[in-house]
Design an enzyme around this catalytic site. Structure first.
Site, short mmCIF file in Angstrom:
data_model
loop_
_atom_site.label_atom_id
_atom_site.label_comp_id
_atom_site.label_asym_id
_atom_site.label_seq_id
_atom_site.Cartn_x
_atom_site.Cartn_y
_atom_site.Cartn_z
N SER A 17 0.79 -1.30 0.34
CA SER A 17 0.69 0.45 -0.43
C SER A 17 1.47 1.11 0.11
O SER A 17 0.75 1.89 -0.38
CB SER A 17 -1.02 -0.45 1.46
OG SER A 17 -1.68 -1.09 1.54
N SER A 39 10.41 -6.04 -4.08
CA SER A 39 9.22 -6.85 -4.22
C SER A 39 9.64 -8.53 -4.89
O SER A 39 9.91 -8.61 -5.77
CB SER A 39 7.61 -6.14 -4.89
OG SER A 39 7.19 -6.67 -5.92
N LYS A 44 1.79 -8.98 -7.06
CA LYS A 44 1.30 -7.45 -7.49
C LYS A 44 1.85 -6.04 -7.86
O LYS A 44 1.47 -5.88 -8.25
CB LYS A 44 1.59 -7.36 -5.55
CG LYS A 44 0.80 -8.08 -4.53
CD LYS A 44 1.59 -7.71 -3.55
CE LYS A 44 1.12 -8.00 -2.26
NZ LYS A 44 1.28 -7.96 -0.89
N LYS A 130 5.43 -0.20 16.92
CA LYS A 130 5.27 -1.07 17.89
C LYS A 130 7.75 -1.31 17.95
O LYS A 130 7.90 -2.14 19.27
CB LYS A 130 4.85 -1.89 16.49
CG LYS A 130 3.64 -2.30 17.05
CD LYS A 130 2.68 -2.61 16.46
CE LYS A 130 1.49 -3.07 15.67
NZ LYS A 130 0.49 -1.59 15.02
N ASN A 170 -0.40 3.67 13.20
CA ASN A 170 -1.81 2.55 12.11
C ASN A 170 -1.67 3.92 10.82
O ASN A 170 -2.13 4.82 11.27
CB ASN A 170 -2.66 2.53 12.33
CG ASN A 170 -2.44 1.45 13.27
OD1 ASN A 170 -1.82 -0.27 13.33
ND2 ASN A 170 -2.94 0.91 15.09
N ARG A 254 -5.31 -7.49 22.00
CA ARG A 254 -4.58 -8.92 21.92
C ARG A 254 -3.62 -9.58 22.38
O ARG A 254 -2.99 -8.51 22.14
CB ARG A 254 -4.68 -8.95 20.30
CG ARG A 254 -5.87 -9.41 18.99
CD ARG A 254 -6.14 -8.95 17.84
NE ARG A 254 -5.89 -7.47 18.09
CZ ARG A 254 -5.99 -7.27 16.69
NH1 ARG A 254 -6.11 -7.82 15.41
NH2 ARG A 254 -5.70 -5.48 16.58
#
Length: 332
Positions: A17, A39, A44, A130, A170, A254
Site C-alpha cells: 500500500s 518486491s 502484485k 511497535k 497505523n 490481543r
C-alpha cells in the site's frame, strides 16, 4: 522536492500500500529518472504495472531483501532508497520468529550493505510505533532494524551514503483495514468488535505518510529518527464515525497489542527536539558530522509521545469528514 527532482529511486516492498502510493507521488512530483520497484510478489507487480500504465520510468525487480546479491544488483545507479519491506503481523511473528528475524533484521542489514556498496546517497527505513518499548517480537525486530540504520552511519562515516528512520503508527488507507470491516458489519446489522473501549490511536493517512517520508528523505543528514506530529483518535469515536449508532462489543486486547500507540518513550527524551511538524530523535553518538536541525526546540526531560497523551485530538465529526477521503480506511 528540488533536491530529489530527476533522481533515481529504489523502493523495497514497493508493491505494498505504501509503496504504490509512494511510486505515484514520486512520478507526479519528482519526475524521476527511474524508480526501481523491488518486491517478491509477481502478481502484485503485474497489478501495479497496470495501475501505472507501464510507465517507462518504472523498473520492476523481483527480489527478496533476504538476498543481498540481488539487492546489490538492483541498487546500481540508484540515488535514494526507501526501505518499506517487512513482515508485519504481530500474531504471525510469535509463531514464526526466525522468519521475521531474517526479513526485518537480516534483510535490513542487506539493504544497508547494498546501499553502501553502490554509493547510494540516502536511505530511509520505515519503522513502526511497535518498535517503541516493544512488547512483541515484531516490534523487537523493528527496533533492531532501527538501530541498524542509525548505526550504519558510523560504518559509512567517510562515504557518501547516509541512513535515517521514519516512525509512525497505523495508516488510514493501507491493507488490513478495520474501517471496511466496521462498514460491512454495520450493513449486516451486526455489532462492531472493539478491542478495548479505552483504546486510542494516532491518525495519519497514506498520503500524509508518503509526504512525510519524502520530506524526511530530502532533509535528512543521517542518523535521525523522524516522528510526525499528528492527531489522536479514540476507537469508540472511530466506530461512531464509520457506523453511527451501531452496537459494539469488547473482544479484549490481543497478545502483543498495546492500549495506546507510543512513538517516543521518556528514555529517548534527551535526544529529542521538535522541529515544526515533527519530532526528531537524534543519534546518541555521531562520527559523521551530524548537527541538530535548524530551528530545533528541546523537549522536556520527561517527554514522551503516545496517542493517549497527545495534545491534538479528532472528534467524531472530524473523523467522519476525513474518512470520506482516505479510501479503504484504517489499518487496525
Amino acid at each position: 522536492m528540488a533536491a530529489l527532482y530527476g533522481s533515481s529511486f529504489l523502493i523495497t516492498g514497493g508493491t505494498g500500500s505504501f509503496g504504490r502510493e509512494l511510486v505515484g507521488y514520486l512520478l507526479e512530483h519528482c519526475d524521476p529518472r527511474r524508480i526501481s520497484v523491488y518486491s517478491r510478489d509477481e502478481l502484485k507487480q503485474f497489478e501495479a504495472r497496470n495501475q501505472f500504465h507501464d510507465d517507462p520510468r518504472l523498473h520492476w525487480v523481483i527480489g527478496d531483501v533476504r538476498d543481498r546479491d540481488r539487492l546489490r544488483s538492483a541498487m546500481r545507479g540508484v540515488d535514494y532508497v526507501v526501505h518499506a519491506a517487512a513482515l508485519k503481523q504481530v500474531d504471525t511473528a510469535e509463531r514464526n520468529a526466525f522468519e521475521f528475524t531474517r526479513t526485518n533484521i537480516l534483510g535490513s542489514q542487506n539493504v544497508i550493505d547494498a546501499a553502501v556498496d553502490n554509493g547510494v546517497r540516502k536511505v530511509v527505513a520505515l519503522s513502526t510505533d511497535k518498535a517503541c518499548r516493544p512488547v512483541n517480537l515484531y516490534g523487537g525486530t523493528k527496533l533492531v532494524a532501527d538501530k541498524l540504520f542509525v548505526s550504519a552511519n558510523h560504518a559509512a562515516a567517510y562515504q557518501e551514503t547516509r541512513f535515517s528512520v521514519v516512525r509512525y503508527g497505523n495508516v488510514l488507507g493501507s491493507r488490513g483495514s478495520v474501517v471496511p470491516l466496521f462498514r460491512e458489519l454495520a450493513r449486516q446489522g451486526r455489532s462492531l468488535p472493539i478491542t478495548d473501549k479505552r483504546m486510542t490511536r494516532f491518525w495519519i493517512t497514506l498520503d500524509q505518510a508518503v509526504r512525510f517520508v519524502v520530506e524526511s528523505l530530502e532533509i535528512m543528514q543521517g542518523g535521525e529518527l523522524y516522528v510526525p506530529r499528528i492527531p489522536s483518535m479514540r476507537i469508540l469515536d472511530l466506530a461512531e464515525a464509520v457506523a453511527p449508532a451501531a452496537p459494539t462489543h469488547e473482544i479484549g486486547v490481543r497478545p502483543g497489542e498495546k492500549l495506546h500507540e507510543e512513538m517516543i518513550c521518556p528514555d529517548d527524551a534527551p535526544l529529542v527536539v521538535r522541529v515544526a511538524d515533527r519530532y526528531v530523535v537524534g543519534p546518541a553518538v555521531t562520527s559523521w558530522g551530524y548537527l541538530p536541525p535548524a530551528g530545533a526546540e528541546p523537549v522536556p526531560d520527561s517527554f514522551s509521545y503516545s496517542s493517549d497523551g497527545n495534545d491534538q485530538w479528532l472528534d467524531v465529526e472530524q473523523l467522519r469528514a476525513l474518512l470520506a477521503g482516505v479510501g479503504p480506511g484504517a489499518k487496525g
